[in-house]
Design an enzyme around this catalytic site. Sequence first.
Site, PDB file in Angstrom:
ATOM      1  N   LYS A 292       3.091 -11.739   8.267  1.00  0.00           N
ATOM      2  CA  LYS A 292       1.921 -11.031   7.758  1.00  0.00           C
ATOM      3  C   LYS A 292       1.472 -11.755   6.499  1.00  0.00           C
ATOM      4  O   LYS A 292       2.258 -11.962   5.569  1.00  0.00           O
ATOM      5  CB  LYS A 292       2.247  -9.580   7.421  1.00  0.00           C
ATOM      6  CG  LYS A 292       1.018  -8.830   6.905  1.00  0.00           C
ATOM      7  CD  LYS A 292       1.340  -7.890   5.784  1.00  0.00           C
ATOM      8  CE  LYS A 292       0.055  -7.378   5.154  1.00  0.00           C
ATOM      9  NZ  LYS A 292       0.317  -6.463   4.017  1.00  0.00           N
TER      10      LYS A 292
ATOM     11  N   THR B 141       0.828  -1.206   0.000  1.00  0.00           N
ATOM     12  CA  THR B 141       0.000   0.000   0.000  1.00  0.00           C
ATOM     13  C   THR B 141       0.861   1.254   0.000  1.00  0.00           C
ATOM     14  O   THR B 141       0.426   2.313  -0.460  1.00  0.00           O
ATOM     15  CB  THR B 141      -0.948  -0.007   1.223  1.00  0.00           C
ATOM     16  OG1 THR B 141      -1.680  -1.242   1.226  1.00  0.00           O
ATOM     17  CG2 THR B 141      -1.933   1.142   1.189  1.00  0.00           C
TER      18      THR B 141
ATOM     19  N   TYR C 179       6.551 -11.936   5.150  1.00  0.00           N
ATOM     20  CA  TYR C 179       5.415 -11.291   4.478  1.00  0.00           C
ATOM     21  C   TYR C 179       5.002 -12.187   3.311  1.00  0.00           C
ATOM     22  O   TYR C 179       5.711 -12.269   2.309  1.00  0.00           O
ATOM     23  CB  TYR C 179       5.844  -9.906   4.009  1.00  0.00           C
ATOM     24  CG  TYR C 179       4.794  -9.037   3.343  1.00  0.00           C
ATOM     25  CD1 TYR C 179       3.482  -9.458   3.154  1.00  0.00           C
ATOM     26  CD2 TYR C 179       5.128  -7.751   2.914  1.00  0.00           C
ATOM     27  CE1 TYR C 179       2.549  -8.643   2.551  1.00  0.00           C
ATOM     28  CE2 TYR C 179       4.211  -6.926   2.302  1.00  0.00           C
ATOM     29  CZ  TYR C 179       2.929  -7.376   2.115  1.00  0.00           C
ATOM     30  OH  TYR C 179       1.998  -6.556   1.500  1.00  0.00           O
TER      31      TYR C 179
END
Length: 304
Positions: A165, A49, A137
């Site tokens: 994550k 993001t 991740y």
Amino acid sequence: MKKGILRGIVPPMITPLLDTDHLDEKGVANLVAHLIKGGVSGIFILGTTGEAQHLSFKVKEDLIRLTIACVNGHIPVLVGITDTSVHESIKLAEIAAGCGADAVVAAPPYYFTLGQPELIEYYELLADKSPLPLYLYNMPSHTKTMIEYDTVKTLSQHKNIIGLKDSSSNGVYFCKLLDMFKDRPDFELFVGPEEMMASVALMGAHGGVSGGANVYPEIFVEVYNAAAEKNVEKTIELQSKMLCVSNELYSIGRFGSSYIKGIKTALSLKGICSGYLAQPFNLFRDPEKEKVKIAVEKLDKWLK
């Protein structure tokens, strides 16, 4: 995490820009203050993001320094160090440590698909060299490499790898991880897709890395808190409100970048920061901006 186990909402902060290679420094300060006021548990910069793969090394370094200075120790700061070169990732980790970050986050190197033995060797090298604790991740849609269950289990034994994550949107995968680590609460499990956040928090996930929390942090914090307290009725009520954010802001536009454009345009309309995106992304044109304006007006009323 050197300050203890992290739980709650950790927004993947957008990168406020004046143009494709210059930070909106006032916007960074405003956004950090907005997130802290909203009650978030931490901030994650230079993720998907945050358009990390489109930013120059200088902009990344400037963002790290400025964000940590603006946070001023109030909450943990996690820094994305994903790169195709392990040496560039290590360099970013060293900069993050020097600026006072709390942890780093790395997805697999993208472009080539990696085998799981290669992935283990890569992460072990990165964790050995990183001066900060490391989160895995999992982002297979962007990296072409899935961090498989057994790989996570192996890597979780490394003293400097503290969590994962997951942005795979694979509910079966994440639920299996929750079960795998049910006796390891020290290994932190965060979910990316906000549509999944409430359900996995009820099951014991440590929290959510939710893009919409850039704009409306309070509602995401409320949903997580209700779920963490196992208040199912309140969680269901708040979940429907939270999903209004993605339903309204992420469906404008036709490209994979539309959700970032929706978030940045909303923040710009609220006067928090510039809505500029790094190349090769472009800004919403006036018709899309008008749709975001209408969506923000709706959300401001619904989320009161």
